[in-house]
Design an enzyme around this catalytic site. Sequence first.
Site: not given
Length: 381
Positions: A85, A130, A132, A153, A157
């Site tokens: 995580l 995510s 995103e 980010y 990911k």
Amino acid sequence: MKKALITGITGQDGSYLAEFLLSKGYEVHGLIRRSSTFNTDRINHLYQDPHDPNARLFLHYGDLSDSGQITNLIYNIQPDEIYHLAAQSHVRVSFDMPEFTGDISGLGTTRLLEAVRRSGIKTKFYQASSSEMFGDALPPQNEETHFRPRSPYAAAKVYAYWMTVNYRNGYNMFACNGILFNHESPRRGETFVTRKITRAVANIVAGKQKRLYLGNLEARRDWGFAPEYVVCQWLMLQQDKPEDYVIGTGESRSVREFVELAFRQGGIELEWNGEGANEKGIVHSLTSNLQLSTSIKIGETVIEIDTKYFRPTEVDFLRADITKAQKRLGWTPKVMFEELVKIMVDSDMRLAGLKPLGESEKILRQKGIDWTGTSLHQVKA
């Protein structure tokens, strides 16, 4: 007794997951970074003296940039399940720290996967992906939607996602990606927009803060309740074969809607004046109780726009299609948007020394979220 290793155990998700796994009878190991000050507020209520023969929670120093230490920990602990995580997960900050974000949020996953492979242990691996990653892909987004990342980010990911898939396919590893849409709680970090809003509501009502500064009010997100989402993380590793899952509520609301509902829960009705960067949130009315207990005045400006909070590339609209999770995992969200906001505002009102409406406990009882006796345990600001 099953053993689980959690990276990011001191974060929002990690703390709830640790609590959930302990309630399931697991022995839980957490990776924490060395610091000269305590950074374990979210799990202090779970802490057990490691000298206690009945202790089932153990913390280990390490970092996602240190592959040697990660390999040693995995080999020595021999976990049945690994929940990865940890990340540099603040999207706006990733534009300011793109290299660090790539190293930790992207390569950190590779270091863990490679540590598992080299150690030779038989374990199940969960990687926190995510929403995103979907970027400007049209909603609703599901497991088949193409990724179109619009931040460092999100790009990191996407890399982590495909590395997990490659280790699953290449080395027959039980490795899953959970593509979780936005999930919030009273334990959310104070710089994330939802918690920033609910803290501001409480502090403005308490007279400790004058204004809240925000960026893009029109961004739409699928917001859920974090304790429910960690249950999904666990469910993914209980399946017969590893697969990737999208987790969300299937609803999408704007930041503006979150703001309006949060202030309403605090006793303030807003109206908006101006446009774009000049838009302001103004007190339109107060509840009768609040009129007697606060110095806030009708017509007072409590929200302003600060352009530094805008991203260079925005993600406008995220909404999950959770059909697969509903069918395969048997999971459906219980806490929806309005209830989530009420839970968070109630919690921050308490932190500010105020008496909240008290709806949060009722909501949690009704929804049967009883595996944690401290769902509203917060991190003090």
